[in-house]
Design a protein around this motif. Sequence first.
Motif, PDB file in Angstrom:
ATOM      1  N   ALA A  98      10.147   1.551  -6.306  1.00 28.94           N
ATOM      2  CA  ALA A  98       9.585   1.386  -4.962  1.00 28.94           C
ATOM      3  C   ALA A  98      10.445   0.483  -4.080  1.00 28.94           C
ATOM      4  O   ALA A  98      10.273   0.458  -2.858  1.00 28.94           O
ATOM      5  N   LEU A  99      11.367  -0.244  -4.697  1.00 33.09           N
ATOM      6  CA  LEU A  99      12.224  -1.163  -3.936  1.00 33.09           C
ATOM      7  C   LEU A  99      13.407  -0.431  -3.313  1.00 33.09           C
ATOM      8  O   LEU A  99      13.871   0.587  -3.825  1.00 33.09           O
ATOM      9  N   ASP A 100      13.922  -1.016  -2.221  1.00 34.09           N
ATOM     10  CA  ASP A 100      15.159  -0.475  -1.666  1.00 34.09           C
ATOM     11  C   ASP A 100      16.294  -0.808  -2.639  1.00 34.09           C
ATOM     12  O   ASP A 100      16.149  -1.679  -3.504  1.00 34.09           O
ATOM     13  N   PRO A 101      17.421  -0.097  -2.548  1.00 34.01           N
ATOM     14  CA  PRO A 101      18.493  -0.266  -3.544  1.00 34.01           C
ATOM     15  C   PRO A 101      18.986  -1.700  -3.737  1.00 34.01           C
ATOM     16  O   PRO A 101      19.216  -2.119  -4.870  1.00 34.01           O
ATOM     17  N   ASP A 102      19.123  -2.472  -2.661  1.00 37.53           N
ATOM     18  CA  ASP A 102      19.613  -3.844  -2.805  1.00 37.53           C
ATOM     19  C   ASP A 102      18.624  -4.715  -3.571  1.00 37.53           C
ATOM     20  O   ASP A 102      19.009  -5.480  -4.461  1.00 37.53           O
TER      21      ASP A 102
ATOM     22  N   LEU B  54      -3.387  -0.255   2.466  1.00 41.77           N
ATOM     23  CA  LEU B  54      -2.510   0.525   1.597  1.00 41.77           C
ATOM     24  C   LEU B  54      -3.236   1.730   1.019  1.00 41.77           C
ATOM     25  O   LEU B  54      -2.622   2.751   0.751  1.00 41.77           O
ATOM     26  N   ASP B  55      -4.561   1.625   0.839  1.00 41.92           N
ATOM     27  CA  ASP B  55      -5.336   2.780   0.373  1.00 41.92           C
ATOM     28  C   ASP B  55      -5.198   3.943   1.339  1.00 41.92           C
ATOM     29  O   ASP B  55      -4.996   5.087   0.939  1.00 41.92           O
ATOM     30  N   THR B  56      -5.311   3.637   2.622  1.00 40.63           N
ATOM     31  CA  THR B  56      -5.174   4.681   3.648  1.00 40.63           C
ATOM     32  C   THR B  56      -3.770   5.248   3.635  1.00 40.63           C
ATOM     33  O   THR B  56      -3.583   6.463   3.666  1.00 40.63           O
ATOM     34  N   LEU B  57      -2.770   4.378   3.579  1.00 40.59           N
ATOM     35  CA  LEU B  57      -1.389   4.834   3.542  1.00 40.59           C
ATOM     36  C   LEU B  57      -1.130   5.647   2.275  1.00 40.59           C
ATOM     37  O   LEU B  57      -0.431   6.663   2.320  1.00 40.59           O
TER      38      LEU B  57
ATOM     39  N   PRO C 222       1.850   8.329  -0.918  1.00 38.72           N
ATOM     40  CA  PRO C 222       1.838   7.355  -2.016  1.00 38.72           C
ATOM     41  C   PRO C 222       3.134   6.548  -2.123  1.00 38.72           C
ATOM     42  O   PRO C 222       3.104   5.347  -2.360  1.00 38.72           O
ATOM     43  N   ALA C 223       4.268   7.189  -1.919  1.00 38.04           N
ATOM     44  CA  ALA C 223       5.551   6.476  -2.016  1.00 38.04           C
ATOM     45  C   ALA C 223       5.662   5.402  -0.940  1.00 38.04           C
ATOM     46  O   ALA C 223       6.144   4.298  -1.202  1.00 38.04           O
ATOM     47  N   ALA C 224       5.205   5.694   0.265  1.00 37.51           N
ATOM     48  CA  ALA C 224       5.262   4.712   1.352  1.00 37.51           C
ATOM     49  C   ALA C 224       4.365   3.515   1.046  1.00 37.51           C
ATOM     50  O   ALA C 224       4.734   2.375   1.333  1.00 37.51           O
TER      51      ALA C 224
ATOM     52  N   GLU D 149       3.572   2.404  -1.944  1.00 38.45           N
ATOM     53  CA  GLU D 149       4.234   1.636  -3.002  1.00 38.45           C
ATOM     54  C   GLU D 149       5.397   0.828  -2.447  1.00 38.45           C
ATOM     55  O   GLU D 149       5.594  -0.321  -2.832  1.00 38.45           O
ATOM     56  N   GLU D 150       6.152   1.410  -1.537  1.00 33.58           N
ATOM     57  CA  GLU D 150       7.268   0.683  -0.919  1.00 33.58           C
ATOM     58  C   GLU D 150       6.765  -0.503  -0.107  1.00 33.58           C
ATOM     59  O   GLU D 150       7.344  -1.595  -0.161  1.00 33.58           O
ATOM     60  N   GLU D 151       5.701  -0.309   0.666  1.00 38.83           N
ATOM     61  CA  GLU D 151       5.151  -1.394   1.479  1.00 38.83           C
ATOM     62  C   GLU D 151       4.623  -2.515   0.587  1.00 38.83           C
ATOM     63  O   GLU D 151       4.857  -3.690   0.861  1.00 38.83           O
ATOM     64  N   ALA D 152       3.928  -2.176  -0.468  1.00 38.61           N
ATOM     65  CA  ALA D 152       3.417  -3.197  -1.387  1.00 38.61           C
ATOM     66  C   ALA D 152       4.569  -3.962  -2.033  1.00 38.61           C
ATOM     67  O   ALA D 152       4.504  -5.189  -2.159  1.00 38.61           O
ATOM     68  N   ALA D 153       5.624  -3.273  -2.420  1.00 34.66           N
ATOM     69  CA  ALA D 153       6.791  -3.931  -3.014  1.00 34.66           C
ATOM     70  C   ALA D 153       7.446  -4.874  -2.015  1.00 34.66           C
ATOM     71  O   ALA D 153       7.813  -6.001  -2.361  1.00 34.66           O
ATOM     72  N   ARG D 154       7.548  -4.451  -0.770  1.00 34.57           N
ATOM     73  CA  ARG D 154       8.135  -5.298   0.265  1.00 34.57           C
ATOM     74  C   ARG D 154       7.305  -6.560   0.449  1.00 34.57           C
ATOM     75  O   ARG D 154       7.838  -7.675   0.535  1.00 34.57           O
TER      76      ARG D 154
END
Length: 71
Positions: free
Chosen positions: A12-16, A46-49, A54-56, A58-63
């Motif tokens: 879920a994280l960006d590459p860096d 995040l439930d709505t997103l 689902p990928a978005a 997970e990415e937002e939660a990771a951020r």
Amino acid sequence: MSTDQVERFLAALDPDHREAVGAKPWDEQRQLAAAWGRELEADTELDTLDELSPAAAEEEAARRVLDRETG
């Protein structure tokens, strides 16, 4: 905690950030992944997103987790 949750968190994280977190000790990766899992479960926005992308979600939660952890 299963390896799967850590792998999902890293994915879920960006590459860096993925590279930086992947270089951390296993226990720290597990703690971050656990915080990520709690973020996904607890935040109703995040439930709505998650219903839309689902990928978005997970990415937002990771951020959010990394923002909190790295201040």
